[in-house]
Scaffold this active site. Structure first.
Site, PDB file in Angstrom:
ATOM      1  N   LYS A 131       2.344  -2.613   6.197  1.00 17.08           N
ATOM      2  CA  LYS A 131       2.685  -2.853   4.639  1.00 17.08           C
ATOM      3  C   LYS A 131       4.265  -2.500   4.518  1.00 17.08           C
ATOM      4  CE  LYS A 131      -1.765  -4.157   3.902  1.00 17.08           C
ATOM      5  NZ  LYS A 131      -1.563  -5.511   1.872  1.00 17.08           N
TER       6      LYS A 131
ATOM      7  N   THR B 128     -13.314  -0.607  -2.111  1.00 14.12           N
ATOM      8  CA  THR B 128     -13.751  -1.997  -1.445  1.00 14.12           C
ATOM      9  C   THR B 128     -14.424  -2.454  -0.313  1.00 14.12           C
ATOM     10  OG1 THR B 128     -11.349  -2.102  -0.718  1.00 14.12           O
ATOM     11  CG2 THR B 128     -11.463  -2.502  -2.648  1.00 14.12           C
TER      12      THR B 128
ATOM     13  N   SER C 157       0.563  -1.364   0.273  1.00 15.90           N
ATOM     14  CA  SER C 157      -0.110  -0.569   0.233  1.00 15.90           C
ATOM     15  C   SER C 157       1.141   1.282   0.178  1.00 15.90           C
ATOM     16  CB  SER C 157      -0.706   0.020   1.290  1.00 15.90           C
ATOM     17  OG  SER C 157      -2.132   1.171   1.510  1.00 15.90           O
TER      18      SER C 157
ATOM     19  N   TYR D 285      -1.429  -1.137  10.304  1.00 16.07           N
ATOM     20  CA  TYR D 285      -1.151  -1.469   8.734  1.00 16.07           C
ATOM     21  C   TYR D 285      -0.143  -0.308   8.097  1.00 16.07           C
ATOM     22  CZ  TYR D 285      -3.619  -1.688   4.392  1.00 16.07           C
ATOM     23  OH  TYR D 285      -4.014  -1.075   3.009  1.00 16.07           O
TER      24      TYR D 285
HETATM   25  N1  LIG Z   1      -8.653  -0.663  -1.882  1.00 21.56           N
HETATM   26  C1  LIG Z   1      -8.209  -0.030  -1.630  1.00 21.56           C
HETATM   27  O1  LIG Z   1      -7.556   1.328  -1.819  1.00 21.56           O
HETATM   28  C2  LIG Z   1      -6.461  -0.524  -1.195  1.00 21.56           C
HETATM   29  C3  LIG Z   1      -5.124   0.373  -1.059  1.00 21.56           C
HETATM   30  C4  LIG Z   1      -3.740  -0.158  -0.747  1.00 21.56           C
HETATM   31  C5  LIG Z   1      -3.690  -1.619  -0.478  1.00 21.56           C
HETATM   32  N2  LIG Z   1      -4.713  -2.503  -0.399  1.00 21.56           N
HETATM   33  C6  LIG Z   1      -5.167  -3.535   0.014  1.00 21.56           C
HETATM   34  O2  LIG Z   1      -5.215  -4.691  -0.362  1.00 21.56           O
HETATM   35  C7  LIG Z   1      -5.549  -6.149  -0.140  1.00 21.56           C
HETATM   36  C8  LIG Z   1      -6.755  -6.420  -0.693  1.00 21.56           C
HETATM   37  O3  LIG Z   1      -7.705  -4.855  -0.408  1.00 21.56           O
HETATM   38  P1  LIG Z   1      -9.320  -4.830  -0.234  1.00 21.56           P
HETATM   39  O4  LIG Z   1      -9.398  -2.618  -0.082  1.00 21.56           O
HETATM   40  O5  LIG Z   1      -9.927  -5.640  -1.550  1.00 21.56           O
HETATM   41  O6  LIG Z   1     -10.037  -5.320   0.957  1.00 21.56           O
HETATM   42  P2  LIG Z   1     -11.388  -6.322   1.298  1.00 21.56           P
HETATM   43  O7  LIG Z   1     -12.197  -5.736   0.588  1.00 21.56           O
HETATM   44  O8  LIG Z   1     -11.588  -6.878   2.933  1.00 21.56           O
HETATM   45  O9  LIG Z   1     -10.569  -7.779   1.481  1.00 21.56           O
HETATM   46  C9  LIG Z   1      -9.761  -8.058   1.926  1.00 21.56           C
HETATM   47  C10 LIG Z   1      -9.617  -9.674   1.897  1.00 21.56           C
HETATM   48  O10 LIG Z   1      -8.863 -10.193   3.065  1.00 21.56           O
HETATM   49  C11 LIG Z   1      -9.471 -11.339   3.594  1.00 21.56           C
HETATM   50  N3  LIG Z   1      -8.761 -11.720   4.975  1.00 21.56           N
HETATM   51  C12 LIG Z   1      -8.358 -10.672   6.017  1.00 21.56           C
HETATM   52  N4  LIG Z   1      -7.900 -11.649   6.326  1.00 21.56           N
HETATM   53  C13 LIG Z   1      -7.831 -12.655   6.095  1.00 21.56           C
HETATM   54  C14 LIG Z   1      -6.865 -13.914   6.530  1.00 21.56           C
HETATM   55  N5  LIG Z   1      -5.898 -14.297   7.545  1.00 21.56           N
HETATM   56  N6  LIG Z   1      -7.068 -14.912   6.115  1.00 21.56           N
HETATM   57  C15 LIG Z   1      -7.498 -15.174   4.499  1.00 21.56           C
HETATM   58  N7  LIG Z   1      -8.376 -14.243   4.135  1.00 21.56           N
HETATM   59  C16 LIG Z   1      -7.942 -12.515   4.895  1.00 21.56           C
HETATM   60  C17 LIG Z   1     -10.757 -11.278   4.156  1.00 21.56           C
HETATM   61  O11 LIG Z   1     -11.784 -11.798   3.913  1.00 21.56           O
HETATM   62  P3  LIG Z   1     -13.493 -12.088   5.167  1.00 21.56           P
HETATM   63  O12 LIG Z   1     -13.775 -11.615   3.807  1.00 21.56           O
HETATM   64  O13 LIG Z   1     -13.258 -13.249   5.394  1.00 21.56           O
HETATM   65  O14 LIG Z   1     -12.892 -11.097   5.806  1.00 21.56           O
HETATM   66  C18 LIG Z   1     -11.360 -10.245   2.527  1.00 21.56           C
HETATM   67  O15 LIG Z   1     -12.100 -10.754   1.405  1.00 21.56           O
HETATM   68  C19 LIG Z   1      -5.082  -5.622   0.894  1.00 21.56           C
HETATM   69  O16 LIG Z   1      -3.716  -6.195   1.638  1.00 21.56           O
HETATM   70  C20 LIG Z   1      -4.688  -4.148   1.130  1.00 21.56           C
HETATM   71  O17 LIG Z   1      -3.965  -3.483   2.348  1.00 21.56           O
HETATM   72  C21 LIG Z   1      -5.519  -2.139  -1.067  1.00 21.56           C
END
Ligand SMILES: NC(=O)c1ccc[n+]([C@@H]2O[C@H](COP(=O)([O-])OP(=O)(O)OC[C@H]3O[C@@H](n4cnc5c(N)ncnc54)[C@H](OP(=O)(O)O)[C@@H]3O)[C@@H](O)[C@H]2O)c1
Length: 321
Positions: free
Chosen positions: A211, A242, A181, A207
């Site tokens: 990261k 998301t 991130s 976080y």
């Molecule tokens: N969206 C953004 O703007 C953004 C920006 C920078 C970085 N990121 C990174 O992108 C990645 C995805 O984020 P997102 O925005 O898509 O978030 P999200 O919608 O919360 O998706 C995260 C996913 O990870 C799963 N998860 C969490 N802990 C887990 C575990 N212990 N074992 C297996 N699965 C697990 C969650 O499963 P459950 O459904 O079971 O909770 C969920 O499906 C993350 O690493 C985040 O740090 C996102």
């Protein structure tokens, strides 16, 4: 059309334009599409694939012909997402596997099962992410963001080394991608307190620290796996709309709403890192919008060799069976 470097750099340094859907729209005009079907015959593991960017990455990889194993915590949500992918791509190979990547025992169990089932895999995407509102420990006593973003992915990568090596060829390395991130720019490694026991805990700070650790770990694993024909990269997806952002950062989500990328736009560089030729020719690089990015903006921001070594030792010691 070629995008002048200065325009790209200004978008990046101003943060909001670069990380939002504006940056994506401006940059994609100069991108070439990857060849259709270029991932046929390749098996890729995506963690946190039940929703958000993980599910979008699965859709993008399947659209290029990959066989994808979705690693989820909640099987029913995983199968719901897989069914939606198969509705758009009838006949595609999409499997759902249950594993809590923050549990080291569960990662060992999952990896052993996968090694028994698969002769070779060609890629792993460490996408699962979490931003807990308060300090939470796993059943094994590790702080949750450290276990989910660093220790679990470290162990999974090392446990899958034999099948990643088997998937590699002299012209096509296997690929490991950490979904980090831009938030990591605000943090440094904390070799004296990796479990965030000291000071005032905040999910946002934990976080950002982990990261940052993902970026450094991807560089260290790049060296560790270089002889196995495996390249390791980290990336920033930009700001995407998301479930995770909506639930963990409701204020940010409200304010930036119209500027946020779609899940597909956020997952674009993940899919590109697994499919395009260019990222196969380098390793240990941090990417955003299909371009290498500096890991520090401040001149003296870099990690010391001691703090890097401490991160490696932490991972090796914490995951030792
Ligand atoms: N969206 C953004 O703007 C953004 C920006 C920078 C970085 N990121 C990174 O992108 C990645 C995805 O984020 P997102 O925005 O898509 O978030 P999200 O919608 O919360 O998706 C995260 C996913 O990870 C799963 N998860 C969490 N802990 C887990 C575990 N212990 N074992 C297996 N699965 C697990 C969650 O499963 P459950 O459904 O079971 O909770 C969920 O499906 C993350 O690493 C985040 O740090 C996102």
């Amino acid at each position: 059309m070629h995008l002048p470097r200065v325009v790209d750099a200004v978008l990046d340094r101003l943060v909001v334009p670069g990380y939002s859907r504006v940056g994506y729209a401006v940059r994609r005009a100069s991108w070439r599409s990857v060849p259709a079907g270029c991932l046929e015959g390749r098996t890729i593991i995506v963690t946190g694939a039940g929703g958000g960017l993980g599910a979008a990455a699965v859709r993008g990889l399947v659209a290029l012909g990959a066989r994808v194993e979705m690693v989820v915590r909640d099987r029913s949500r995983g199968e719901e997402t897989a069914a939606a992918v198969l509705a758009d791509h009838p006949g595609a190979a999409v499997d759902v596997a249950v594993c809590d990547v923050s549990s080291l025992d569960d990662v060992r169990r999952y990896a052993a099962g996968l090694r028994d089932r698969e002769l070779a895999i060609h890629g792993v995407v460490h996408n699962a992410g979490v931003m807990p509102p308060e300090r939470t420990e796993t059943g094994e006593g590790h702080e949750l963001t450290l276990a989910t973003h660093v220790l679990g992915p470290f162990l999974l990568t090392r446990e899958l080394r034999p099948v990643l090596r088997a998937g590699a060829s002299p012209t096509a390395p296997s690929r490991v991608v950490f979904v980090s991130s831009g938030g990591m720019y605000t943090a440094s490694l904390h070799p004296d307190d990796p479990e965030f026991r000291e000071g005032t805990y905040s999910g946002g700070a934990a976080y950002a620290r982990t990261k940052r650790a993902q970026v450094v770990l991807s560089e260290l694993l790049a060296d560790d796996l270089a002889g196995d024909g495996v390249v390791v990269h980290s990336m920033h997806p930009g700001w995407a709309d998301t479930p995770g952002v909506a639930s963990s950062m409701p204020g940010f989500h409200r304010v930036t709403g119209p500027l946020l990328r779609t899940e597909e736009q956020g997952a674009d560089t993940v899919v590109w890192l697994l499919s395009a030729a260019e990222p196969g020719h380098s390793t240990g690089v941090f990417w955003h919008d299909r371009a290498p990015r500096p890991t520090h903006y401040l001149p003296r921001g870099g990690e010391t060799p001691q703090s890097r070594a401490a991160l490696w030792t932490l991972c090796v010691d914490a995951t030792a069976a």
